[in-house]
Scaffold this active site. Structure first.
Site, mmCIF file in Angstrom:
data_model
loop_
_atom_site.group_PDB
_atom_site.id
_atom_site.type_symbol
_atom_site.label_atom_id
_atom_site.label_comp_id
_atom_site.label_asym_id
_atom_site.label_seq_id
_atom_site.Cartn_x
_atom_site.Cartn_y
_atom_site.Cartn_z
ATOM 1 C CG HIS A 85 -5.591 2.170 5.430
ATOM 2 N ND1 HIS A 85 -5.103 3.072 6.339
ATOM 3 C CD2 HIS A 85 -4.612 1.254 5.230
ATOM 4 C CE1 HIS A 85 -3.870 2.711 6.672
ATOM 5 N NE2 HIS A 85 -3.536 1.620 6.012
ATOM 6 C CD GLU A 112 -2.611 5.678 6.773
ATOM 7 O OE1 GLU A 112 -2.644 5.722 5.534
ATOM 8 O OE2 GLU A 112 -1.680 5.128 7.415
ATOM 9 C CD GLU A 136 -3.106 -2.229 7.515
ATOM 10 O OE1 GLU A 136 -2.061 -2.515 6.942
ATOM 11 O OE2 GLU A 136 -3.704 -1.148 7.349
ATOM 12 C CG ASN A 145 -1.707 1.255 1.402
ATOM 13 O OD1 ASN A 145 -1.777 2.066 0.476
ATOM 14 N ND2 ASN A 145 -2.313 1.443 2.570
ATOM 15 C CD1 TRP A 146 3.749 1.218 -2.911
ATOM 16 C CD2 TRP A 146 3.490 2.316 -4.849
ATOM 17 N NE1 TRP A 146 4.500 0.589 -3.868
ATOM 18 C CE2 TRP A 146 4.360 1.238 -5.058
ATOM 19 C CE3 TRP A 146 3.181 3.160 -5.930
ATOM 20 C CZ2 TRP A 146 4.923 0.971 -6.310
ATOM 21 C CZ3 TRP A 146 3.735 2.889 -7.170
ATOM 22 C CH2 TRP A 146 4.598 1.808 -7.357
ATOM 23 N N GLY A 172 3.177 2.399 10.640
ATOM 24 C CA GLY A 172 4.156 3.468 10.420
ATOM 25 C C GLY A 172 4.947 3.837 11.662
ATOM 26 N N GLY A 222 2.951 -0.963 4.161
ATOM 27 C CA GLY A 222 3.123 0.426 3.758
ATOM 28 C C GLY A 222 4.576 0.708 3.402
ATOM 29 N N GLY A 223 5.304 1.276 4.357
ATOM 30 C CA GLY A 223 6.670 1.753 4.127
ATOM 31 C C GLY A 223 7.582 0.767 3.413
ATOM 32 C CB SER A 265 5.881 -1.804 11.721
ATOM 33 O OG SER A 265 5.526 -0.458 12.015
HETATM 34 P P1 13P Z 1 3.420 0.402 7.504
HETATM 35 O O1 13P Z 1 3.800 -0.914 6.880
HETATM 36 O O2 13P Z 1 4.167 1.567 6.940
HETATM 37 O O3 13P Z 1 3.393 0.340 8.991
HETATM 38 O O4 13P Z 1 1.881 0.673 7.046
HETATM 39 C C1 13P Z 1 0.949 -0.320 7.236
HETATM 40 C C2 13P Z 1 -0.268 0.042 6.501
HETATM 41 O O5 13P Z 1 -0.998 0.928 6.896
HETATM 42 C C3 13P Z 1 -0.576 -0.705 5.264
HETATM 43 O O6 13P Z 1 -1.872 -0.447 4.844
#
Ligand code: 13P
Length: 253
Positions: free
Chosen positions: A95, A97, A167, A9-10, A173, A234-235, A213
């Site tokens: 998500h 966010e 998640e 997930n960029w 993050g 994500g990252g 993470s």
């Molecule tokens: P990270 O892998 O950066 O913690 O992000 C997780 C995420 O929100 C994937 O949707």
């Protein structure tokens, strides 16, 4: 045996050139989709190009959100019809966010999940608790409620095709990963909730990812757990090398 699904997930990252470079590097390097499913969920402006460039490869392209309506006066939104027309196969829904920053509700999530199935898209439904909820011992109740509301009204066939991404918000993050035991415990609970509603055949088919993470250094351990069938990352999905290592880790089951 459930096939692992590794999804990047960029979020709101990368320029068009960076997206191109990434896809050129990974598209012929990922293992066959028989072994592991590889998905990259990218910002809307990159979808068309990346779908075209990954045709005939084992990389699938996903969107990070969509509206539940097919068309209409919803300035700034993107519809499931548009995604389907582009050749997108997966869509991340709910998500944390989007729930936190853009105030998406469980009802919105449920409508989007139905819209995804109506248009032949596979939803990756995100659920997870905040740190306050974990500390107050509300994790299981909260996640259970999110899963039930998201899947409300789905038939057995649809239910068996959803991907759920557990998640925990406190792990996103932050570099603070849930332990594999913590993650698996919640994923097992999610599968039990699905058993209660749909029976064990459906529940055994549903893929449940962990996200928060995840990186190459901890992926093997997380993905070896009984109820974790992949990762939403994500990252660590932003760099081609790291994404390829994660996909490789998904092969081991
Ligand atoms: P990270 O892998 O950066 O913690 O992000 C997780 C995420 O929100 C994937 O949707």
């Amino acid at each position: 045996m459930r096939k692992q699904v590794i999804a990047g997930n960029w979020k709101m990252n990368k320029t068009h050139t960076e997206a191109e470079d990434f896809i050129q590097t990974v598209k012929n390097e990922v293992p066959s989709s028989e072994q592991v499913e590889s998905v990259v969920c990218v910002p809307f402006p990159f979808l068309q190009k990346l779908v075209e460039e990954t045709k005939g490869t084992s990389v699938e392209i996903g969107a990070q959100n969509m509206h539940f309506e097919e068309s209409g006066a919803f300035t700034g939104e993107v519809s499931p019809v548009m995604l389907k027309e582009l050749g997108v196969t997966y869509v991340v829904i709910g998500h944390s966010e989007r729930r936190e920053i853009f105030h998406e509700t469980d009802e919105d999530v449920n409508k989007k999940v139905h819209a995804a199935f109506k248009h032949g898209l596979t939803p990756i439904i995100c659920v997870g608790e905040s740190l306050e909820q974990r500390e107050a011992d509300q994790t299981m109740d909260h996640v259970e409620s999110q899963v039930k509301k998201a899947m409300e009204g789905l038939n057995d066939e649809q239910a068996s095709q959803v991907i759920i991404a557990y998640e925990p918000i406190w792990a996103i993050g932050t570099g603070r990963t849930a332990t594999s035991e913590q993650a698996n415990e919640v994923c097992t609970h999610i599968r039990r909730v699905i058993i209660d509603f749909y029976g064990s055949d459906v529940a055994e088919a549903v893929r449940i990812q962990y996200g928060g993470s995840v990186k190459p250094a901890n992926a093997d351990e997380l993905l070896s757990k009984s109820d974790i069938d992949g990762a939403l990352v994500g990252g660590a999905s932003l760099e081609a090398d790291s994404f390829l290592k994660l996909v490789e880790a998904g092969k081991h089951e």
